[in-house]
Write a protein that holds these residues in place. Structure first.
Motif, mmCIF file in Angstrom:
data_model
loop_
_atom_site.group_PDB
_atom_site.id
_atom_site.type_symbol
_atom_site.label_atom_id
_atom_site.label_comp_id
_atom_site.label_asym_id
_atom_site.label_seq_id
_atom_site.Cartn_x
_atom_site.Cartn_y
_atom_site.Cartn_z
ATOM 1 N N SER A 1 0.840 -1.206 0.000
ATOM 2 C CA SER A 1 0.000 0.000 0.000
ATOM 3 C C SER A 1 0.876 1.258 0.000
ATOM 4 O O SER A 1 2.053 1.215 0.368
ATOM 5 N N ALA A 2 0.266 2.349 -0.417
ATOM 6 C CA ALA A 2 0.937 3.660 -0.371
ATOM 7 C C ALA A 2 -0.140 4.727 -0.360
ATOM 8 O O ALA A 2 -1.186 4.556 -0.982
ATOM 9 N N VAL A 3 0.107 5.781 0.380
ATOM 10 C CA VAL A 3 -0.850 6.883 0.417
ATOM 11 C C VAL A 3 -0.352 8.024 -0.459
ATOM 12 O O VAL A 3 -1.095 8.599 -1.242
ATOM 13 N N SER A 4 0.935 8.318 -0.332
ATOM 14 C CA SER A 4 1.458 9.434 -1.130
ATOM 15 C C SER A 4 2.073 8.905 -2.429
ATOM 16 O O SER A 4 2.442 7.734 -2.524
ATOM 17 N N GLY A 5 2.152 9.797 -3.424
ATOM 18 C CA GLY A 5 2.752 9.414 -4.697
ATOM 19 C C GLY A 5 4.241 9.722 -4.683
ATOM 20 O O GLY A 5 5.046 9.024 -5.279
ATOM 21 N N ALA A 6 4.623 10.770 -3.995
ATOM 22 C CA ALA A 6 6.030 11.153 -3.872
ATOM 23 C C ALA A 6 6.173 11.981 -2.599
ATOM 24 O O ALA A 6 5.227 12.616 -2.164
ATOM 25 N N CYS A 7 7.359 11.936 -1.992
ATOM 26 C CA CYS A 7 7.592 12.676 -0.745
ATOM 27 C C CYS A 7 8.858 13.510 -0.859
ATOM 28 O O CYS A 7 9.699 13.268 -1.718
ATOM 29 N N ALA A 8 8.981 14.502 0.011
ATOM 30 C CA ALA A 8 10.212 15.301 0.080
ATOM 31 C C ALA A 8 10.510 15.526 1.554
ATOM 32 O O ALA A 8 9.670 15.259 2.409
ATOM 33 N N TRP A 9 11.730 16.002 1.822
ATOM 34 C CA TRP A 9 12.088 16.303 3.218
ATOM 35 C C TRP A 9 12.096 17.807 3.393
ATOM 36 O O TRP A 9 12.475 18.540 2.482
ATOM 37 N N ARG A 10 11.664 18.278 4.567
ATOM 38 C CA ARG A 10 11.793 19.705 4.852
ATOM 39 C C ARG A 10 12.231 19.864 6.302
ATOM 40 O O ARG A 10 12.026 18.967 7.126
ATOM 41 N N VAL A 11 12.832 21.013 6.592
ATOM 42 C CA VAL A 11 13.283 21.266 7.955
ATOM 43 C C VAL A 11 12.321 22.276 8.571
ATOM 44 O O VAL A 11 12.068 23.336 8.002
ATOM 45 N N THR A 12 11.740 21.909 9.722
ATOM 46 C CA THR A 12 10.758 22.794 10.369
ATOM 47 C C THR A 12 11.481 23.960 11.057
ATOM 48 O O THR A 12 12.722 23.966 11.148
ATOM 49 N N ALA A 13 10.698 24.918 11.570
ATOM 50 C CA ALA A 13 11.271 26.090 12.230
ATOM 51 C C ALA A 13 12.143 25.696 13.422
ATOM 52 O O ALA A 13 13.121 26.372 13.751
ATOM 53 N N ASP A 14 11.805 24.546 14.092
ATOM 54 C CA ASP A 14 12.637 24.121 15.247
ATOM 55 C C ASP A 14 13.784 23.201 14.826
ATOM 56 O O ASP A 14 14.370 22.521 15.656
ATOM 57 N N GLY A 15 14.058 23.142 13.527
ATOM 58 C CA GLY A 15 15.220 22.387 13.063
ATOM 59 C C GLY A 15 14.982 20.892 12.946
ATOM 60 O O GLY A 15 15.929 20.125 12.817
ATOM 61 N N VAL A 16 13.727 20.460 13.004
ATOM 62 C CA VAL A 16 13.443 19.028 12.895
ATOM 63 C C VAL A 16 13.209 18.691 11.423
ATOM 64 O O VAL A 16 12.493 19.395 10.716
ATOM 65 N N ARG A 17 13.843 17.571 10.976
ATOM 66 C CA ARG A 17 13.643 17.134 9.589
ATOM 67 C C ARG A 17 12.380 16.299 9.527
ATOM 68 O O ARG A 17 12.231 15.355 10.300
#
Ligand SMILES: Nc1nc2c(ncn2[C@@H]2O[C@H](COP(=O)(O)OP(=O)(O)OP(=O)(O)O)[C@@H](O)[C@H]2O)c(=O)[nH]1
Ligand SMILES: [Mg+2]
Ligand SMILES: [Zn+2]
Length: 303
Positions: free
Chosen positions: A262-278
């Motif tokens: 199964s899969a929900v997303s078709g593609a994903c990316a990484w981002r860094v939040t304001a508190d520095g969490v990936r």
């Protein structure tokens, strides 16, 4: 100085407290106005709603470690089924049954995944729904809890830590065990060990290990296969190659087993939040293999 006052005597309320209400999950007696069960913390709304049900509800469990994708899967499943009346019509019972769908859809619409499920059982989402299928005149009730992966692992390792999980493992009519295809492909054997622990704990909880699960369906569902093409194309072969120990144990303990991707997303990316969490964010939503495992289970649960 004390002034005299007239106080109404509400002794009739004592009569209401004299009649206890049994929790549907663990059977503990509770006051009629309790919000959560005092032993297992399951919502007492389930017990109230079931007072008016003619047929007993069934429980379908979604198990897996923290971060495997249980909440995303369940939220997407409920959303798809509630909008596809031609296959199985799903009607949520009680406002609390909409919460997991709402949280998932709201997060995905904002380009995020939903938050991690808290470990406290009174903060879990529970879905109580009515299923209507073509050619069946009677609707059946189904309960799907969204539990925290850490709590499930703790219950498997230290039985009776979470009364709700222990009761659900015993009472459930089917199980969907979620396994992270990415972690398994990358050689992370922790997930395989976790799934093996759960599978053996489940088969013991089902009573006689030889016969308890003979008739109950068990679906092993690989998640996040949008990032693991090999698994999406042939989940059975993928399991044989990357999780042979788990596969052997499951085939032995659960005769009615099927493997899905199964899969929900078709593609994903990484981002860094304001508190520095990936954190991982979905770039687009392309559900794949979400409804199929559920329909397979329903058919075998004879719902
Ligand atoms: N690529 C991809 N990532 C996914 C998918 N579904 C979930 N994820 C990732 O897995 C993470 C965890 O998903 P959840 O549904 O919160 O996991 P969970 O099993 O409910 O975890 P707990 O609540 O801690 O038990 C998400 O934040 C995403 O990063 C998917 O279909 N594809
Ligand atoms: Mg969760
Ligand atoms: Zn209870």
């Amino acid at each position: 100085m004390i002034k005299s006052a007239v106080l109404p005597l509400e002794s009739y309320r004592l009569a209401e407290y004299a009649v206890p209400l049994a929790c549907y999950v663990c059977g503990e007696q509770n006051h009629f106005d309790a919000e959560y069960c005092r032993l297992c913390s399951a919502p007492m709304a389930l017990a109230h709603q079931l007072l008016t049900s003619k047929t007993g509800p069934r429980i379908a469990l979604i198990l897996g470690p923290s971060g495997v994708g249980k909440t995303v899967y369940l939220g997407m499943l409920i959303d798809m089924l509630s909008r596809q009346p031609h296959r199985v019509q799903l009607l949520a019972r009680g406002a609390f049954s909409i919460a997991v769908q709402q949280a998932t859809v709201a997060a995905l619409a904002k380009g995020r995944f939903p938050d991690k499920t808290p470990n406290e059982p009174d903060r879990w989402h529970w879905v109580h729904c009515q299923l209507r299928r073509k050619r069946r005149r009677v609707a059946s009730d189904l309960i799907l809890p969204d539990m925290a992966g850490e709590a499930i692992l703790q219950e498997a390792e230290h039985p009776n830590t979470y009364h709700a999980i222990r009761s659900l493992l015993t009472k459930c009519s089917s199980v969907m065990l979620l396994v992270d295809s990415l972690r398994v492909r990358n050689g992370n054997r922790q997930d395989e060990f976790f799934a093996m622990k759960l599978a053996s704990c489940l088969s013991e909880a089902g009573g006689d290990p030889q016969h308890g699960w003979n008739r109950k369906p068990f679906a092993m569902v690989f998640t996040k296969t949008d990032q693991c093409e090999e698994c999406m194309e042939n989940p059975e072969e993928f399991a044989r190659t990357h999780a042979s120990g788990l596969l052997r144990l499951i085939r032995e303990r659960f005769p009615l087993t099927q493997i899905f991707a199964s899969a929900v997303s078709g593609a994903c990316a990484w981002r860094v939040t304001a508190d520095g969490v990936r954190e991982q964010v979905p770039l687009r939503i392309e559900p794949h293999g979400i409804v199929e495992p559920f329909l397979w289970l329903l058919e075998r649960m004879k719902l």
